[in-house]
Motif scaffolding. Sequence first.
Motif, PDB file in Angstrom:
ATOM      1  N   HIS A  36       0.861  -1.185   0.000  1.00  0.00           N
ATOM      2  CA  HIS A  36       0.000   0.000   0.000  1.00  0.00           C
ATOM      3  C   HIS A  36       0.898   1.234   0.000  1.00  0.00           C
ATOM      4  N   PRO A  37       1.037   1.886  -1.156  1.00  0.00           N
ATOM      5  CA  PRO A  37       1.908   3.069  -1.217  1.00  0.00           C
ATOM      6  C   PRO A  37       1.457   4.164  -0.249  1.00  0.00           C
ATOM      7  N   THR A  38       2.413   4.836   0.325  1.00  0.00           N
ATOM      8  CA  THR A  38       2.139   5.981   1.191  1.00  0.00           C
ATOM      9  C   THR A  38       2.271   7.248   0.360  1.00  0.00           C
ATOM     10  N   ASP A  39       1.992   8.376   0.981  1.00  0.00           N
ATOM     11  CA  ASP A  39       2.167   9.649   0.272  1.00  0.00           C
ATOM     12  C   ASP A  39       3.599   9.803  -0.211  1.00  0.00           C
ATOM     13  N   ARG A  40       4.535   9.295   0.563  1.00  0.00           N
ATOM     14  CA  ARG A  40       5.956   9.422   0.226  1.00  0.00           C
ATOM     15  C   ARG A  40       6.371   8.504  -0.922  1.00  0.00           C
ATOM     16  N   THR A  41       5.707   7.361  -1.069  1.00  0.00           N
ATOM     17  CA  THR A  41       6.120   6.391  -2.088  1.00  0.00           C
ATOM     18  C   THR A  41       5.189   6.327  -3.290  1.00  0.00           C
ATOM     19  N   ARG A  42       4.036   6.976  -3.212  1.00  0.00           N
ATOM     20  CA  ARG A  42       2.993   6.833  -4.243  1.00  0.00           C
ATOM     21  C   ARG A  42       3.463   7.233  -5.642  1.00  0.00           C
ATOM     22  N   ASP A  43       4.135   8.357  -5.783  1.00  0.00           N
ATOM     23  CA  ASP A  43       4.550   8.825  -7.113  1.00  0.00           C
ATOM     24  C   ASP A  43       5.502   7.836  -7.781  1.00  0.00           C
ATOM     25  N   GLU A  46       3.518   4.525  -8.605  1.00  0.00           N
ATOM     26  CA  GLU A  46       2.604   4.649  -9.747  1.00  0.00           C
ATOM     27  C   GLU A  46       3.360   4.848 -11.056  1.00  0.00           C
TER      28      GLU A  46
END
Length: 94
Positions: A36-43, A46
């Motif tokens: 589950h990506p976090t705000d820090r890892t999402r970019d 994706e």
Amino acid sequence: MCRNITELRGLEPAANNEEIEAAARQYVRKVSGITHPTDRTRDAFERAVAEVAHMTQHLLDDLPNRRQPPKTVPPLRRPEVRARIAEREAALVE
């Protein structure tokens, strides 16, 4: 390799964008260890999914046709998986 990734080459009809993205997402989850990506890892997550999906589409387009279809049906083509997805989406709307 991740057992949740099924063969997409040789499907009839051919694998669609949703199936290719699902396989790419599973691959990126596996190699990154991020479920589950976090705000820090999402970019980064994706972006990796998009790039893997893009290259997967090129790979499937460039390979010759198979003589026989794959033995396993991709999850998104299974009625029970589609039902679970529909239930989850309906719960999000409520």
